[in-house]
Scaffold this active site. Structure first.
Site, PDB file in Angstrom:
ATOM      1  CG  HIS A 170       1.670   4.996   4.313  1.00 22.29           C
ATOM      2  ND1 HIS A 170       0.961   4.921   5.483  1.00 22.29           N
ATOM      3  CD2 HIS A 170       2.314   3.811   4.194  1.00 22.29           C
ATOM      4  CE1 HIS A 170       1.177   3.741   6.069  1.00 22.29           C
ATOM      5  NE2 HIS A 170       2.003   3.049   5.297  1.00 22.29           N
ATOM      6  CG  HIS A 217      -0.207  -0.167   2.525  1.00 19.37           C
ATOM      7  ND1 HIS A 217       0.179  -1.413   2.973  1.00 19.37           N
ATOM      8  CD2 HIS A 217       0.219   0.719   3.463  1.00 19.37           C
ATOM      9  CE1 HIS A 217       0.796  -1.289   4.134  1.00 19.37           C
ATOM     10  NE2 HIS A 217       0.855  -0.010   4.457  1.00 19.37           N
TER      11      HIS A 217
END
Ligand code: AMP
Ligand code: ZN
Length: 135
Positions: A100, A98
């Site tokens: 940020h 992922h």
């Protein structure tokens, strides 16, 4: 299913969703570094950036580019950091890759990472080694 982000994808755990497309879901980080801190997550499980196909990485970055202006406009932030904690030693806790997206402002008090220095010729030698190893 143990992966918490896969559980979010499956609707088994709620999230504060900000964006979704075919490949990517983006939602607010539950413990934000700054207000509006958003996670941009591929719907399919890949552990890290190394294992994810380049198409997935591209879809993630396309989503970041799409979402970032809206996050800035909504939060009043003037800048943002984009980062991946890739691997446990880099701080990765959720082993589902992922980005940020962290809204920033000049007075937010967050520090950037400290810098080091290379000795004479050390940087050039290291760069040659890395260049020779790039696939
Ligand atoms: P990382 O250290 O890069 O693996 O980051 C994982 C991030 O996921 C952390 O910033 C957590 O605050 C965030 N997080 C963990 N569980 C949830 C959740 N259920 N919903 C939203 N964010 C979460
Ligand atoms: Zn997962």
């Amino acid at each position: 299913m143990e992966c918490i982000f896969c559980q979010i994808m499956a609707g088994q755990i709620p999230c504060d969703r900000v964006y979704a497309d075919d490949q990517v879901l983006a939602f607010l980080d539950i413990a934000p570094i700054t207000r509006g801190h958003t996670l941009v997550v591929p719907k399919r499980h890949w552990t890290d950036l190394a294992s994810a196909p380049v198409e997935t990485a591209a879809a993630m970055m396309a989503a970041v580019k799409k979402i970032a202006p809206a996050v800035l406009e909504t939060t009043g932030a003037t800048a943002f950091n984009v980062g991946i904690n890739n691997g446990a030693a880099a701080g990765q806790i959720v082993m589902h890759v992922h980005f940020h997206l962290i809204p920033r402002r000049a007075d937010d008090g967050l520090r950037s990472w400290p810098h080091q220095k290379y000795g004479p010729g050390e940087g050039a030698a290291l760069a040659r080694q890395i260049a020779a190893t790039v696939g």
